[in-house]
Design a protein around this motif. Structure first.
Motif, PDB file in Angstrom:
ATOM      1  N   ASN A 137       0.365  -1.446  -0.339  1.00 39.90           N
ATOM      2  CA  ASN A 137      -0.198   0.073   0.427  1.00 39.90           C
ATOM      3  C   ASN A 137       0.675   0.606   0.036  1.00 39.90           C
ATOM      4  O   ASN A 137       2.255   1.189   0.443  1.00 39.90           O
ATOM      5  CB  ASN A 137      -0.950   0.076   1.273  1.00 39.90           C
ATOM      6  N   ALA A 138       0.214   2.254  -0.323  1.00 40.72           N
ATOM      7  CA  ALA A 138       0.526   3.708  -0.011  1.00 40.72           C
ATOM      8  C   ALA A 138       0.120   4.291   1.280  1.00 40.72           C
ATOM      9  O   ALA A 138      -1.136   3.536   1.186  1.00 40.72           O
ATOM     10  CB  ALA A 138       0.564   4.679  -1.696  1.00 40.72           C
ATOM     11  N   VAL A 139       1.078   5.094   1.264  1.00 40.25           N
ATOM     12  CA  VAL A 139       0.237   5.550   2.886  1.00 40.25           C
ATOM     13  C   VAL A 139       0.602   7.490   2.454  1.00 40.25           C
ATOM     14  O   VAL A 139       1.317   7.808   2.633  1.00 40.25           O
ATOM     15  CB  VAL A 139       0.758   5.154   3.661  1.00 40.25           C
ATOM     16  N   ILE A 140      -0.623   8.126   3.015  1.00 44.34           N
ATOM     17  CA  ILE A 140      -0.122   9.449   3.573  1.00 44.34           C
ATOM     18  C   ILE A 140      -0.092   9.555   4.924  1.00 44.34           C
ATOM     19  O   ILE A 140      -0.896   8.707   6.011  1.00 44.34           O
ATOM     20  CB  ILE A 140      -1.112   9.904   3.013  1.00 44.34           C
ATOM     21  N   LEU A 141       0.770  10.231   5.320  1.00 38.42           N
ATOM     22  CA  LEU A 141       0.842  10.042   7.201  1.00 38.42           C
ATOM     23  C   LEU A 141       0.712  11.663   7.599  1.00 38.42           C
ATOM     24  O   LEU A 141       1.406  12.418   7.113  1.00 38.42           O
ATOM     25  CB  LEU A 141       2.483  10.081   7.851  1.00 38.42           C
ATOM     26  N   ARG A 142      -0.058  11.833   8.638  1.00 33.18           N
ATOM     27  CA  ARG A 142      -0.175  12.810   8.443  1.00 33.18           C
ATOM     28  C   ARG A 142       0.108  12.677  10.677  1.00 33.18           C
ATOM     29  O   ARG A 142      -1.076  12.331  11.395  1.00 33.18           O
ATOM     30  CB  ARG A 142      -1.773  13.900   8.979  1.00 33.18           C
ATOM     31  N   GLY A 143       1.629  13.045  10.921  1.00 31.09           N
ATOM     32  CA  GLY A 143       1.290  13.460  12.425  1.00 31.09           C
ATOM     33  C   GLY A 143       1.281  14.672  12.790  1.00 31.09           C
ATOM     34  O   GLY A 143       0.592  15.376  12.319  1.00 31.09           O
ATOM     35  N   GLY A 144       0.785  14.263  14.398  1.00 29.20           N
ATOM     36  CA  GLY A 144       0.971  15.105  15.387  1.00 29.20           C
ATOM     37  C   GLY A 144       1.174  16.846  14.940  1.00 29.20           C
ATOM     38  O   GLY A 144       2.142  16.267  15.176  1.00 29.20           O
ATOM     39  N   SER A 145       1.186  17.948  16.020  1.00 25.14           N
ATOM     40  CA  SER A 145       1.992  18.980  16.012  1.00 25.14           C
ATOM     41  C   SER A 145       2.676  18.713  16.666  1.00 25.14           C
ATOM     42  O   SER A 145       3.902  18.858  16.313  1.00 25.14           O
ATOM     43  CB  SER A 145       1.027  19.571  16.386  1.00 25.14           C
ATOM     44  N   GLU A 146       2.842  17.994  17.984  1.00 17.82           N
ATOM     45  CA  GLU A 146       4.262  17.462  19.014  1.00 17.82           C
ATOM     46  C   GLU A 146       5.209  17.015  17.795  1.00 17.82           C
ATOM     47  O   GLU A 146       6.344  16.515  17.993  1.00 17.82           O
ATOM     48  CB  GLU A 146       3.022  16.466  20.113  1.00 17.82           C
ATOM     49  N   SER A 147       5.176  16.290  17.058  1.00 19.73           N
ATOM     50  CA  SER A 147       5.758  15.191  16.868  1.00 19.73           C
ATOM     51  C   SER A 147       6.244  16.072  15.269  1.00 19.73           C
ATOM     52  O   SER A 147       7.118  15.210  14.721  1.00 19.73           O
ATOM     53  CB  SER A 147       5.748  13.612  16.491  1.00 19.73           C
ATOM     54  N   PHE A 148       5.760  17.084  15.405  1.00 23.23           N
ATOM     55  CA  PHE A 148       6.212  17.309  13.726  1.00 23.23           C
ATOM     56  C   PHE A 148       7.449  17.308  13.221  1.00 23.23           C
ATOM     57  O   PHE A 148       8.042  16.402  11.901  1.00 23.23           O
ATOM     58  CB  PHE A 148       5.770  19.210  13.185  1.00 23.23           C
ATOM     59  N   HIS A 149       8.534  17.642  14.110  1.00 22.90           N
ATOM     60  CA  HIS A 149      10.024  17.804  13.906  1.00 22.90           C
ATOM     61  C   HIS A 149      11.242  15.560  13.664  1.00 22.90           C
ATOM     62  O   HIS A 149      11.459  15.536  12.629  1.00 22.90           O
ATOM     63  CB  HIS A 149      11.016  18.538  14.337  1.00 22.90           C
ATOM     64  N   SER A 150      10.403  15.574  14.337  1.00 24.14           N
ATOM     65  CA  SER A 150      10.552  13.966  14.983  1.00 24.14           C
ATOM     66  C   SER A 150      10.684  13.391  13.909  1.00 24.14           C
ATOM     67  O   SER A 150      10.505  12.826  12.740  1.00 24.14           O
ATOM     68  CB  SER A 150      10.140  12.964  16.351  1.00 24.14           C
ATOM     69  N   SER A 151       9.009  13.511  13.347  1.00 18.85           N
ATOM     70  CA  SER A 151       7.983  12.784  12.475  1.00 18.85           C
ATOM     71  C   SER A 151       8.985  12.842  10.560  1.00 18.85           C
ATOM     72  O   SER A 151       9.660  11.904  10.028  1.00 18.85           O
ATOM     73  CB  SER A 151       6.959  12.899  12.289  1.00 18.85           C
ATOM     74  N   GLY A 152       9.218  13.929  11.330  1.00 17.00           N
ATOM     75  CA  GLY A 152       9.936  14.739   9.591  1.00 17.00           C
ATOM     76  C   GLY A 152      10.839  13.857   9.470  1.00 17.00           C
ATOM     77  O   GLY A 152      11.876  13.800   7.530  1.00 17.00           O
ATOM     78  N   ALA A 153      12.476  13.816  10.475  1.00 17.08           N
ATOM     79  CA  ALA A 153      13.526  13.017  10.633  1.00 17.08           C
ATOM     80  C   ALA A 153      13.448  11.869   9.980  1.00 17.08           C
ATOM     81  O   ALA A 153      13.928  10.842   9.889  1.00 17.08           O
ATOM     82  CB  ALA A 153      13.794  13.571  12.094  1.00 17.08           C
ATOM     83  N   ILE A 154      12.530  11.455  10.518  1.00 17.80           N
ATOM     84  CA  ILE A 154      12.205   9.185  10.391  1.00 17.80           C
ATOM     85  C   ILE A 154      11.629   9.222   9.094  1.00 17.80           C
ATOM     86  O   ILE A 154      11.699   8.777   8.229  1.00 17.80           O
ATOM     87  CB  ILE A 154      11.285   9.083  11.411  1.00 17.80           C
ATOM     88  N   HIS A 155      10.893  10.449   8.877  1.00 12.65           N
ATOM     89  CA  HIS A 155      10.433   9.815   7.352  1.00 12.65           C
ATOM     90  C   HIS A 155      11.411  10.397   6.354  1.00 12.65           C
ATOM     91  O   HIS A 155      11.358   9.248   5.446  1.00 12.65           O
ATOM     92  CB  HIS A 155       9.369  11.160   7.055  1.00 12.65           C
TER      93      HIS A 155
END
Length: 413
Positions: free
Chosen positions: A144-162
């Motif tokens: 599957n393709a996925v669109i991830l919408r993380g929380g505002s709290e984890s915005f920078h961490s999620s971007g780095a992991i992505h």
């Protein structure tokens, strides 16, 4: 059309195109992408922890609870855990194309029911940045393709992991749009995702009651969700005291902010002395016990039944028998995870047959209500509904099926 609408429409189109490519990508390519992503995330650990520091500062400014801050925090050990999860998902048997069932008909037709990807999955989650990796990995593994919408709290961490996940896709020659992260904190993006019926096939919300309730109320796209983890542990009259004390302490205190944490302790009247020992253990560990029929920290009120504390608090109650415990769970539970502590096989069978929670346990901590612990490598969430997926949603649960029908010039009379 607003800027957010345009951005989400583009993410949707890109995801749909990527899903079409993934549907026929080889299992080896998907596995390679996940293994390369694990290497990339580990190589980027300093960058990820620096991004996480920004998120922790944001969380402190917002006044997040200690439990929420714990869910948000990444250190080297937790990043190693993320990488282990990526590799565990990579190592799983491939679900796509698996023949679930096949049979022949008198007409001469040969029919196969075969696993196939859902298409595009939208994942909306709050503070836990590891969900970025878990959800991305499971969706990719299942084609599957996925669109991830993380929380505002984890915005920078999620971007780095992505960024690490995209590096893995690139290394395997798979479309980079297979795993996309919504690049804004604007909540309008969430509202838009809920209505993207032309490009998103299912939404998975992962977070607190407010988020999940919003998604369930307003989504036009199908939803896999659990609203709350109101987890009960029933101490039967035939419970082993040592097991019971060990299990309850772990179920409540190991990590209080996860959905598998125990929130209500029910004690058979004939095990009341053991129940008091368990309550004393909890109090000694710093848990505030809201009790009825036991000497707790404070008296329990009606508001305590059905409460998801996600904190060092628990409700506790003495019940007359196993059926009273079952009645209480049916009334106040959330069909997530419930456990019985007993050495009586008949009592355990009765508990298992009379309740219909997504996960039922015996003599085990409810903290095991987790896809990784179930051998799924990771999970995208725990579904408490009764359609399609229930319990931990791993790669296998992110597939549907299609029928492949073969004949030999076969016609219907």
């Amino acid at each position: 059309m607003t800027e957010i609408d345009q951005m989400m429409a583009e993410l949707g189109r890109n995801a749909k195109d990527a899903a079409a490519s993934l549907a026929h990508a080889s299992a080896a390519a998907r596995t390679h992408a996940l293994e390369a992503a694990a290497d990339a995330v580990w190589a980027r650990r300093a960058e990820i922890m620096a991004a996480n520091e920004k998120d922790l500062a944001f969380g402190r400014d917002k006044g997040l609870s200690a439990a929420m801050m714990d869910r948000l925090t990444l250190d080297e050990a937790r990043i190693a855990g993320i990488c282990d999860g990526l590799r565990a998902v990579a190592a799983q048997a491939d679900a796509v194309g698996q023949v679930i069932e096949e049979w022949d008909r008198p007409s001469g037709l040969h029919i196969r029911r075969v696993r196939t990807p859902l298409g595009v999955v939208g994942v909306i989650y709050e503070s836990r940045p590891n969900v970025t990796a878990d959800a991305g990995a499971l969706c990719l593994k299942s084609g599957n393709a996925v669109i991830l919408r993380g929380g505002s709290e984890s915005f920078h961490s999620s971007g780095a992991i992505h960024a690490g996940l995209v590096e893995g896709l690139r290394a395997a020659g798979l479309p980079e749009h297979a795993i996309q992260l919504v690049p804004t904190r604007d909540r309008a993006a969430v509202q838009e995702m809920l209505t993207m019926v032309d490009t998103i096939d299912v939404i998975v919300p992962r977070g607190g009651k407010g988020l999940v309730g919003l998604v369930q109320r307003e989504a036009r796209v199908p939803v896999f969700a659990h609203l709350e983890g109101i987890v009960h542990i029933y101490v039967d009259k035939a419970a082993d005291p040592d097991k019971a004390r060990r299990v309850v302490i772990n179920a409540k205190t190991r990590r209080t902010g996860i959905c598998g944490a125990a929130e209500c302790l029910l004690v058979h009247r004939e095990a009341q002395a053991l129940g008091q020992e368990i309550v004393d253990d909890l109090k000694a560990a710093g848990v505030e016990v809201h009790a009825q029929g036991l000497d707790g920290s404070v008296p329990a009120t009606e508001a305590d039944w059905g409460m998801e504390y996600l904190d060092m608090k628990i409700a506790a109650k003495v019940v007359d028998n196993i059926d009273d415990a079952i009645t209480h769970i049916r009334r106040y539970g959330s069909s997530h995870t419930d456990a019985i502590l007993t050495e009586d096989d008949a009592a355990a069978a009765h508990f298992f047959s009379r309740l219909d929670s997504a996960i039922l346990m015996r003599n085990a901590s409810t903290q095991f209500a987790d896809g990784g612990e179930f051998g799924m490598g990771a999970e995208i969430g725990i579904a408490t509904g009764k359609m399609h997926a229930r319990g931990p949603v791993g790669a296998m649960q992110l597939t549907s099926f299609k029928y492949l029908v073969e004949g030999d010039g076969t016609v219907r009379g």
